[in-house]
Design an enzyme around this catalytic site. Structure first.
Site, PDB file in Angstrom:
ATOM      1  N   ARG B  18      13.436  -0.432  -0.878  1.00  0.00           N
ATOM      2  CA  ARG B  18      13.252  -1.889  -0.789  1.00  0.00           C
ATOM      3  C   ARG B  18      14.048  -2.624  -1.868  1.00  0.00           C
ATOM      4  NH1 ARG B  18       7.337  -2.888  -3.512  1.00  0.00           N
ATOM      5  NH2 ARG B  18       7.276  -0.913  -4.640  1.00  0.00           N
ATOM      6  N   GLU B  66       3.144 -14.528  10.037  1.00  0.00           N
ATOM      7  CA  GLU B  66       4.349 -13.806  10.452  1.00  0.00           C
ATOM      8  C   GLU B  66       4.888 -14.271  11.797  1.00  0.00           C
ATOM      9  OE1 GLU B  66       1.477 -12.378   9.532  1.00  0.00           O
ATOM     10  OE2 GLU B  66       1.936 -11.563   7.554  1.00  0.00           O
ATOM     11  N   PHE B  91       3.748  -5.715   9.852  1.00  0.00           N
ATOM     12  CA  PHE B  91       3.674  -7.138  10.191  1.00  0.00           C
ATOM     13  C   PHE B  91       5.017  -7.668  10.697  1.00  0.00           C
ATOM     14  CE2 PHE B  91       0.869  -6.693   6.260  1.00  0.00           C
ATOM     15  CZ  PHE B  91      -0.168  -6.183   7.004  1.00  0.00           C
ATOM     16  N   HIS B 117       7.856  -0.920   3.380  1.00  0.00           N
ATOM     17  CA  HIS B 117       6.585  -0.183   3.433  1.00  0.00           C
ATOM     18  C   HIS B 117       6.371   0.494   4.790  1.00  0.00           C
ATOM     19  CE1 HIS B 117       6.219  -2.526  -0.159  1.00  0.00           C
ATOM     20  NE2 HIS B 117       4.984  -2.143  -0.417  1.00  0.00           N
ATOM     21  N   ASP B 125      -2.578   2.470   0.455  1.00  0.00           N
ATOM     22  CA  ASP B 125      -3.166   1.399   1.271  1.00  0.00           C
ATOM     23  C   ASP B 125      -3.725   1.899   2.606  1.00  0.00           C
ATOM     24  OD1 ASP B 125      -2.917  -0.641  -0.518  1.00  0.00           O
ATOM     25  OD2 ASP B 125      -1.121  -1.525   0.373  1.00  0.00           O
ATOM     26  N   ARG B 175       8.629   1.912   0.438  1.00  0.00           N
ATOM     27  CA  ARG B 175       8.054   1.545  -0.844  1.00  0.00           C
ATOM     28  C   ARG B 175       8.299   2.555  -1.973  1.00  0.00           C
ATOM     29  NH1 ARG B 175       2.684   2.574  -3.078  1.00  0.00           N
ATOM     30  NH2 ARG B 175       2.233   0.983  -4.632  1.00  0.00           N
TER      31      ARG B 175
END
Lengths: 283, 322
Positions: B18, B66, B91, B117, B125, B175
């Site tokens: 990223r 989004e 998303f 991610h 997460d 990530r």
């Protein structure tokens, strides 16, 4: 483009209504109700209020832009685009047929002049219009972006994401309009999913709100768009609540959701055309 | 283990892909004034802060919305902007599929959907955020280009390359801190597979983070006398069918490796190419019809069978079927 007079606008409305009815009748499908109800609005925009270039350019720099979010009322848009010179009126005969540029819902895939984004799946047009309005600001282009939405469409969540964004980012070169005909496929909006007070809602979201009490009176439609324009540039997006009658112009179609997505049969078409003067010549 | 192996590519530094996106976006923005950025409340996670700071008038905070972001981006192309949207891969795709389908792909808009991610290496997460279906969803859309680079340098190069490409693009990255093993001055060619290591017994087609695992697998296999060819498929769509067919014509079997569901991923696309042209034995490394879960990226890679060892195992299976 030369601005038409009120009398000429009314004559154009009559012809556009004939186009709509003949288009949907020819393929026994399409959405006449909302198209007929919004005819004055489209005619006022394209023949009196918008500064636009019929020699179509996708980027539309230094001209007013229009986005239709409730894409199912494509017949009225196609008629108005053709009648104002974006493509030949003869092409209206291809509506919804195989290999046509006039798809059931408007698209860019076939490069139909006048269309800048696909619509049909509801709730997306306001976002696109806001994006185009912000691009204009970056480009130093002081022209206006117009967006039309349906009232049933206000039930889509994305509309409210966009409404919040436009106020926060002070998108004040945008005039959105909601066609308030109070109908949706399953019945009255008040029964299906009550929209409550849209004026208060948009004001609470930070918009300037104007109202067109009779959206089928061309003089009022024109004057409210002019009023909406006068409110631009003050840090707020502008909403025009356009009260219309679905099916306006044809006595047996007016004010009911029955003609949302149903085409007239031969006899009904003849009856309807008898109520609408052929002012500019049928395609 | 990796350090003691004689890998054909090596690294001295690790960095998240990223960050490659964030640095690439900044450079693309410096090069082309039409480049604009949009982000849905994840500026830090997407590494878009430097672009925002340098080009505040060309950056738009969208908030947690989004669907609106995709529509805004589509609208901004009308007027000539080149919008880069930034949010997590989940998303960026599943949440907004219809917006992408109608307003971007079908409308042929020049929007760059930049997704961080992706995959299980998001880590702790858990499965709500670990999308493993995004490549499939995006590659199914007509007009869409799908790119999944392998490290910081390649992600940076890819980000700059897509700014020059006219049309909608899905750019997928991640990530975790990851080995930087490709050249910092590489030229990124969309749709052109990169043969990283020559081999003769088997081909490993890998994408994203698993390209590094493929490089490690090649070294393990070499010690056992198996010669593996490693091809970096950074562009999943359009797929470089010519490079794939040329390689398997030589090696006679292959393994695909990706941090994605087996259903709908890179492996599926390669298999379709092979079945049509030259059906050779093929094995698949990826997630097998399962959601992810919480854990460290490395623990998850192991548990879901995405490590070099898993590639080695599948290579042997493919070789046995030759």
């Amino acid at each position: 483009m030369e601005k038409l007079s009120i009398d000429q606008l009314n004559k154009t409305c009559s012809q556009v209504r004939r186009d709509i009815l003949r288009m949907v009748h020819a393929v026994n499908s399409g959405h006449p109700g909302g198209s007929l109800g919004c005819t004055e609005f489209f005619v006022a925009l394209y023949f009196n209020q918008m500064e636009h270039n019929t020699n179509f350019d996708m980027n539309g720099k230094n001209e007013d832009l229009f986005f239709l979010s409730n894409g199912h009322i494509s017949p009225v848009w196609y008629s108005v685009l053709a009648r104002s010179g974006y493509f030949s009126v003869e092409e209206l005969a291809t509506f919804r047929k195989i290999d046509s540029r006039l798809q059931g819902h408007p698209t860019t895939e076939e490069n139909l002049p006048g269309i800048r984004i696909a619509s049909g799946s509801l709730g997306q047009g306001l976002s696109a219009g806001i994006g185009a309005a912000q691009a204009k600001k970056i480009n130093g282009d002081n022209k206006t972006v117009f967006v039309l939405m349906g009232d049933g469409e206000q039930q889509e969540g994305q509309v409210w994401e966009a409404a919040m964004y436009a106020a926060h980012h002070k998108v004040d070169n945008l005039i959105a309009t909601i066609d308030l005909n109070r109908q949706q496929i399953d019945g009255l909006t008040v029964d299906v999913m009550d929209l409550q007070d849209l004026r208060k809602k948009y004001e609470a979201f930070g918009w300037e709100v104007v109202e067109t009490k009779n959206g089928n009176d061309i003089e009022e439609v024109v004057s409210v768009i002019e009023k909406a324009k006068s409110l631009l540039g003050n840090g707020k997006p502008v909403m025009n609540l356009l009260h219309t009658e679905m099916g306006y112009g044809v006595d047996f179609m007016v004010g009911t959701h029955k003609w949302h997505g149903v085409a007239p049969n031969d006899e009904q078409l003849e009856n309807a055309l008898g109520q609408l003067e052929e002012t500019l010549g049928d395609y | 283990m990796e350090k003691t192996l004689n890998t054909k590519f090596t690294y001295t530094e690790k960095k998240d892909t990223r960050s490659g996106f964030g640095d690439g976006l900044l450079e693309a923005g410096r090069k082309n004034p039409e480049v604009v950025g949009l982000c849905a409340d994840l500026i830090g996670s997407l590494k878009m802060g430097a672009f925002q700071k340098e080009f505040p008038d060309r950056f738009f905070q969208v908030g947690i919305a989004e669907a609106n972001m995709m529509g805004l981006a589509a609208g901004m192309t009308i007027g000539g902007k080149i919008p880069f949207t930034g949010t997590f891969a989940n998303f960026s795709t599943g949440r907004v599929y219809d917006q992408i389908r109608q307003s971007i792909a079908y409308s042929g808009k020049n929007v760059k959907i930049c997704a961080s991610h992706a995959g299980v290496t998001l880590g702790e997460d858990g499965a709500t955020h670990q999308i493993l279906e995004d490549i499939g969803m995006m590659k199914m859309l007509p007009h869409m280009t799908v790119i999944n680079p392998c490290d910081y340098n390649q992600t940076k190069a890819a980000t700059m390359a897509i700014a020059e490409h006219d049309g909608p693009v899905y750019l997928r990255f991640g990530r975790p801190s990851w080995p930087i093993f490709t050249d910092s001055n590489q030229k990124f060619e969309i749709g052109k597979a990169w043969k990283m290591i020559d081999g003769k017994d088997v081909t490993i087609f890998a994408t994203g983070h698993l390209v590094w695992e493929a490089v490690v697998a090649e070294a393990i296999l070499a010690e056992e006398g198996i010669s593996a060819e490693v091809i970096n498929i950074h562009t999943i769509k359009p797929l470089d069918e010519e490079a794939i067919l040329e390689s398997v014509a030589k090696t006679g079997c292959c393994v695909s490796a990706e941090e994605h569901q087996l259903n709908g991923g890179l492996g599926d696309s390669i298999a379709q190419t092979l079945v049509r042209n030259n059906p050779v034995p093929m094995e698949f490394v990826g997630v097998d019809d399962s959601f992810g879960e919480s854990g460290t990226p490395m623990d998850l890679m192991k548990k879901y069978g995405l490590k070099a060892e898993n590639i080695v195992e599948k290579v042997k299976k493919a070789l046995a079927r030759k």
